[in-house]
Design a protein around this motif. Structure first.
Motif, mmCIF file in Angstrom:
data_model
loop_
_atom_site.group_PDB
_atom_site.id
_atom_site.type_symbol
_atom_site.label_atom_id
_atom_site.label_comp_id
_atom_site.label_asym_id
_atom_site.label_seq_id
_atom_site.Cartn_x
_atom_site.Cartn_y
_atom_site.Cartn_z
ATOM 1 N N THR A 21 90.049 -8.509 86.917
ATOM 2 C CA THR A 21 91.205 -7.921 87.586
ATOM 3 C C THR A 21 91.357 -8.598 88.937
ATOM 4 O O THR A 21 90.379 -9.032 89.542
ATOM 5 C CB THR A 21 91.044 -6.397 87.754
ATOM 6 N N ARG A 47 99.172 -8.302 89.303
ATOM 7 C CA ARG A 47 100.568 -7.846 89.309
ATOM 8 C C ARG A 47 101.606 -8.958 89.325
ATOM 9 O O ARG A 47 102.704 -8.769 88.822
ATOM 10 C CB ARG A 47 100.805 -6.925 90.502
ATOM 11 N N ASP A 72 99.451 -3.652 86.732
ATOM 12 C CA ASP A 72 98.912 -2.955 87.895
ATOM 13 C C ASP A 72 97.767 -2.090 87.392
ATOM 14 O O ASP A 72 97.959 -1.234 86.530
ATOM 15 C CB ASP A 72 100.005 -2.098 88.530
ATOM 16 N N ALA A 74 96.421 0.373 88.490
ATOM 17 C CA ALA A 74 96.627 1.803 88.703
ATOM 18 C C ALA A 74 97.248 2.466 87.475
ATOM 19 O O ALA A 74 97.221 3.690 87.353
ATOM 20 C CB ALA A 74 97.506 2.032 89.924
ATOM 21 N N ASN A 75 97.778 1.658 86.555
ATOM 22 C CA ASN A 75 98.394 2.167 85.334
ATOM 23 C C ASN A 75 97.394 2.049 84.185
ATOM 24 O O ASN A 75 97.260 0.990 83.572
ATOM 25 C CB ASN A 75 99.673 1.381 85.038
#
Length: 96
Positions: A21, A47, A72, A74-75
């Motif tokens: 990531t 992203r 992202d 966060a998803n």
């Protein structure tokens, strides 16, 4: 299932598989390229699609097989979709 930006068709079935990531810039990108130099298959998640594409080219230039996902982290659903695609494209079994 989430479609990767690009799949390199070189096959290295005995290679280690790595997912990074933040792999489109900085330390993440340098780490991805180093894994590729060592013969690993490398998937990168970040992203920015344009920077991911550049990272993918660097990975392939270092001899690695690559997948790149504009996600992202966060998803959670998007991250899971990327993981599922990596497993499918590289014929891996997923635990859990």
């Amino acid at each position: 299932m989430l479609a990767p930006l690009q799949i390199t068709r070189r096959q290295n079935r005995n290679a280690a598989n790595v997912v990074i990531t933040g792999g489109s810039a900085g330390l993440g990108r340098a780490t991805a390229v180093e894994f590729a130099r060592r013969g690993c298959n490398v998937a990168v998640i970040a992203r920015d699609p344009a920077r991911l594409n550049e990272a993918r080219r660097d990975i392939e230039g270092a001899g690695g097989r690559s997948l790149a996902f504009p996600v992202d982290v966060a998803n959670a659903k998007s991250v899971q979709a990327a993981a599922d695609t990596v497993a499918s494209e590289w014929n891996l079994s997923m635990c859990g």
